[in-house]
Write a protein that holds these residues in place. Structure first.
Motif, PDB file in Angstrom:
ATOM      1  N   VAL A   1      16.911  70.739  13.925  1.00  0.00           N
ATOM      2  CA  VAL A   1      16.351  72.093  13.864  1.00  0.00           C
ATOM      3  C   VAL A   1      15.008  72.085  13.150  1.00  0.00           C
ATOM      4  N   ALA A   2      14.915  71.323  12.063  1.00  0.00           N
ATOM      5  CA  ALA A   2      13.674  71.262  11.297  1.00  0.00           C
ATOM      6  C   ALA A   2      12.515  70.746  12.139  1.00  0.00           C
ATOM      7  N   LEU A   3      12.770  69.692  12.910  1.00  0.00           N
ATOM      8  CA  LEU A   3      11.711  69.148  13.773  1.00  0.00           C
ATOM      9  C   LEU A   3      11.289  70.178  14.822  1.00  0.00           C
ATOM     10  N   LYS A   4      12.249  70.909  15.366  1.00  0.00           N
ATOM     11  CA  LYS A   4      11.914  71.967  16.322  1.00  0.00           C
ATOM     12  C   LYS A   4      11.079  73.060  15.659  1.00  0.00           C
ATOM     13  N   ASN A   5      11.307  73.277  14.358  1.00  0.00           N
ATOM     14  CA  ASN A   5      10.575  74.314  13.621  1.00  0.00           C
ATOM     15  C   ASN A   5       9.244  73.823  13.060  1.00  0.00           C
ATOM     16  N   GLY A   6       8.866  72.602  13.431  1.00  0.00           N
ATOM     17  CA  GLY A   6       7.552  72.109  13.042  1.00  0.00           C
ATOM     18  C   GLY A   6       7.499  71.372  11.724  1.00  0.00           C
ATOM     19  N   ALA A   7       8.651  70.980  11.187  1.00  0.00           N
ATOM     20  CA  ALA A   7       8.641  70.221   9.934  1.00  0.00           C
ATOM     21  C   ALA A   7       7.912  68.897  10.131  1.00  0.00           C
ATOM     22  N   SER A   8       7.098  68.534   9.175  1.00  0.00           N
ATOM     23  CA  SER A   8       6.337  67.282   9.226  1.00  0.00           C
ATOM     24  C   SER A   8       6.061  66.839   7.798  1.00  0.00           C
ATOM     25  N   PHE A   9       5.646  65.601   7.655  1.00  0.00           N
ATOM     26  CA  PHE A   9       5.310  65.096   6.325  1.00  0.00           C
ATOM     27  C   PHE A   9       4.188  65.929   5.716  1.00  0.00           C
ATOM     28  N   LYS A  10       3.181  66.255   6.505  1.00  0.00           N
ATOM     29  CA  LYS A  10       2.065  67.061   5.996  1.00  0.00           C
ATOM     30  C   LYS A  10       2.541  68.436   5.534  1.00  0.00           C
ATOM     31  N   LYS A  11       3.415  69.065   6.326  1.00  0.00           N
ATOM     32  CA  LYS A  11       3.912  70.395   5.951  1.00  0.00           C
ATOM     33  C   LYS A  11       4.738  70.320   4.673  1.00  0.00           C
ATOM     34  N   ILE A  12       5.558  69.283   4.538  1.00  0.00           N
ATOM     35  CA  ILE A  12       6.332  69.108   3.308  1.00  0.00           C
ATOM     36  C   ILE A  12       5.401  69.002   2.113  1.00  0.00           C
ATOM     37  N   LEU A  13       4.366  68.161   2.239  1.00  0.00           N
ATOM     38  CA  LEU A  13       3.444  67.969   1.117  1.00  0.00           C
ATOM     39  C   LEU A  13       2.664  69.237   0.809  1.00  0.00           C
ATOM     40  N   ASP A  14       2.306  70.001   1.822  1.00  0.00           N
ATOM     41  CA  ASP A  14       1.621  71.281   1.582  1.00  0.00           C
ATOM     42  C   ASP A  14       2.504  72.211   0.754  1.00  0.00           C
ATOM     43  N   ASP A  15       3.783  72.277   1.102  1.00  0.00           N
ATOM     44  CA  ASP A  15       4.704  73.158   0.380  1.00  0.00           C
ATOM     45  C   ASP A  15       4.969  72.651  -1.032  1.00  0.00           C
TER      46      ASP A  15
ATOM     47  N   GLY B   1       1.847  53.950   6.680  1.00  0.00           N
ATOM     48  CA  GLY B   1       1.329  52.923   5.782  1.00  0.00           C
ATOM     49  C   GLY B   1       1.876  53.198   4.397  1.00  0.00           C
ATOM     50  N   ILE B   2       2.430  52.175   3.752  1.00  0.00           N
ATOM     51  CA  ILE B   2       3.112  52.394   2.477  1.00  0.00           C
ATOM     52  C   ILE B   2       2.175  52.995   1.435  1.00  0.00           C
ATOM     53  N   GLU B   3       0.984  52.429   1.320  1.00  0.00           N
ATOM     54  CA  GLU B   3       0.065  52.932   0.291  1.00  0.00           C
ATOM     55  C   GLU B   3      -0.378  54.357   0.594  1.00  0.00           C
ATOM     56  N   ASN B   4      -0.672  54.649   1.850  1.00  0.00           N
ATOM     57  CA  ASN B   4      -1.048  56.020   2.213  1.00  0.00           C
ATOM     58  C   ASN B   4       0.070  56.996   1.872  1.00  0.00           C
ATOM     59  N   PHE B   5       1.296  56.610   2.205  1.00  0.00           N
ATOM     60  CA  PHE B   5       2.459  57.463   1.920  1.00  0.00           C
ATOM     61  C   PHE B   5       2.546  57.752   0.425  1.00  0.00           C
ATOM     62  N   VAL B   6       2.463  56.708  -0.391  1.00  0.00           N
ATOM     63  CA  VAL B   6       2.603  56.867  -1.838  1.00  0.00           C
ATOM     64  C   VAL B   6       1.473  57.713  -2.408  1.00  0.00           C
ATOM     65  N   VAL B   7       0.255  57.434  -2.000  1.00  0.00           N
ATOM     66  CA  VAL B   7      -0.899  58.184  -2.524  1.00  0.00           C
ATOM     67  C   VAL B   7      -0.798  59.655  -2.150  1.00  0.00           C
ATOM     68  N   GLU B   8      -0.474  59.934  -0.885  1.00  0.00           N
ATOM     69  CA  GLU B   8      -0.351  61.330  -0.451  1.00  0.00           C
ATOM     70  C   GLU B   8       0.768  62.040  -1.204  1.00  0.00           C
ATOM     71  N   ALA B   9       1.888  61.348  -1.380  1.00  0.00           N
ATOM     72  CA  ALA B   9       3.016  61.964  -2.081  1.00  0.00           C
ATOM     73  C   ALA B   9       2.635  62.317  -3.509  1.00  0.00           C
TER      74      ALA B   9
ATOM     75  N   SER C   1      -0.333  62.635  -4.917  1.00  0.00           N
ATOM     76  CA  SER C   1      -1.438  63.581  -5.048  1.00  0.00           C
ATOM     77  C   SER C   1      -1.017  65.017  -4.749  1.00  0.00           C
ATOM     78  N   ASN C   2       0.129  65.194  -4.101  1.00  0.00           N
ATOM     79  CA  ASN C   2       0.611  66.543  -3.796  1.00  0.00           C
ATOM     80  C   ASN C   2       1.778  66.972  -4.682  1.00  0.00           C
ATOM     81  N   GLY C   3       2.092  66.162  -5.694  1.00  0.00           N
ATOM     82  CA  GLY C   3       3.076  66.600  -6.669  1.00  0.00           C
ATOM     83  C   GLY C   3       4.481  66.070  -6.484  1.00  0.00           C
ATOM     84  N   VAL C   4       4.664  65.097  -5.584  1.00  0.00           N
ATOM     85  CA  VAL C   4       5.970  64.458  -5.438  1.00  0.00           C
ATOM     86  C   VAL C   4       6.173  63.481  -6.601  1.00  0.00           C
ATOM     87  N   ASP C   5       7.412  63.362  -7.063  1.00  0.00           N
ATOM     88  CA  ASP C   5       7.699  62.527  -8.228  1.00  0.00           C
ATOM     89  C   ASP C   5       8.437  61.237  -7.900  1.00  0.00           C
TER      90      ASP C   5
END
Length: 265
Positions: free
Chosen positions: A66-80, A105-113, A115-119
């Protein structure tokens, strides 16, 4: 100080809800995070929807669809998460399958996470023996790695997972996939908890099968925290209003944590 470490330093027993972003309604993620903060969640786990979630039972599998149908994405998660982080200190932990990380990419994933407040991050299909690259990059940027142990894990494996986990260990209470269960605990569970306690030098939390206040109390009797996922997701099935989703989640988590239902205004 890392937000996870701060919680570990100041909390006695933790309650950690799991949500699937954009489930059951598009746009619910941020209001739901805010409602879970209000309910007293000590940390919040967010699943990254994936087309083949091998560790998840039918409830979370359905929520991912359902989430994928509703447009859930890594970018949307990080925005929220970034918007949530503007006001709230509650640690956010992502749970995602390794292909989702490798595709960015592992480094891209970690940096994006970060920088957007993921712990922190949990990768259930990444064996500890193959996690050195993720661990090295995560350490460089300050992302906490949480690894899993199961009842079948040897004492040596538990020691290794404890050593490699940054702040705490995640104990899978039973073998199999995620899902709420009527019964929780028992002799096998207690023996498992005793082995983890004897072989881990890190705090540890328990997940899989927790759906009631009694389950939470049993988890707290042995561990530092309880994770509730499928039971919360199931409560949100077929709700078509964001405000009602928030109210239901708030009341359920309040009841699990405090043993009573507080009214969400």
């Amino acid at each position: 100080m890392n937000r996870i470490q701060n919680v570990l330093n100041t909390k006695n027993k933790m309650l950690i809800p799991y949500i699937t972003p954009e489930f059951p309604i598009k746009g619910v993620t941020l209001p739901l995070l805010e409602g879970l903060f209000d309910a007293g969640s000590d940390m919040i786990e967010i699943g990254i929807p994936f087309s083949d979630p091998i560790a998840d039972g039918p409830t979370i599998q359905h929520s991912s669809y359902v989430a994928l149908k509703n447009g859930a994405s890594f970018k949307k998660i990080l925005d929220d998460v970034s918007k949530f982080r503007e006001k709230y200190p509650t640690p956010i932990i992502l749970m995602g399958y390794y292909n989702s990380i490798l595709s960015r990419g592992i480094e891209n994933f970690v940096v994006e996470a970060i920088s957007n407040g993921v712990d922190g991050v949990i990768v259930p299909d990444l064996p500890i023996d193959e996690a050195d690259k993720l661990i090295e990059i995560s350490q460089r940027y300050g992302l906490s790695n949480i690894f899993l142990v199961a009842p079948t894990s040897s004492d040596e494996r538990i020691k290794l997972v404890s050593e490699k986990s940054t702040h705490f260990v995640y104990c899978v209470s039973v073998m199999g996939v995620t899902g709420e269960r009527e019964e929780f605990g028992g002799e096998d569970f207690e023996n498992f908890m005793l082995r983890v306690r004897a072989n881990s030098n890190k705090p540890f939390v328990v997940g899989f099968g927790i759906s009631k206040r009694d389950h939470v109390l049993e988890a707290w009797r042995w561990a530092d925290g309880a994770v509730v996922g499928s039971a919360l997701i199931k409560k949100l099935f077929n709700i078509d209003e964001i405000s009602k989703c928030v109210k239901v989640a708030f009341e359920f988590i309040s009841e699990l944590k405090n043993g009573l239902v507080e009214e969400k205004k």
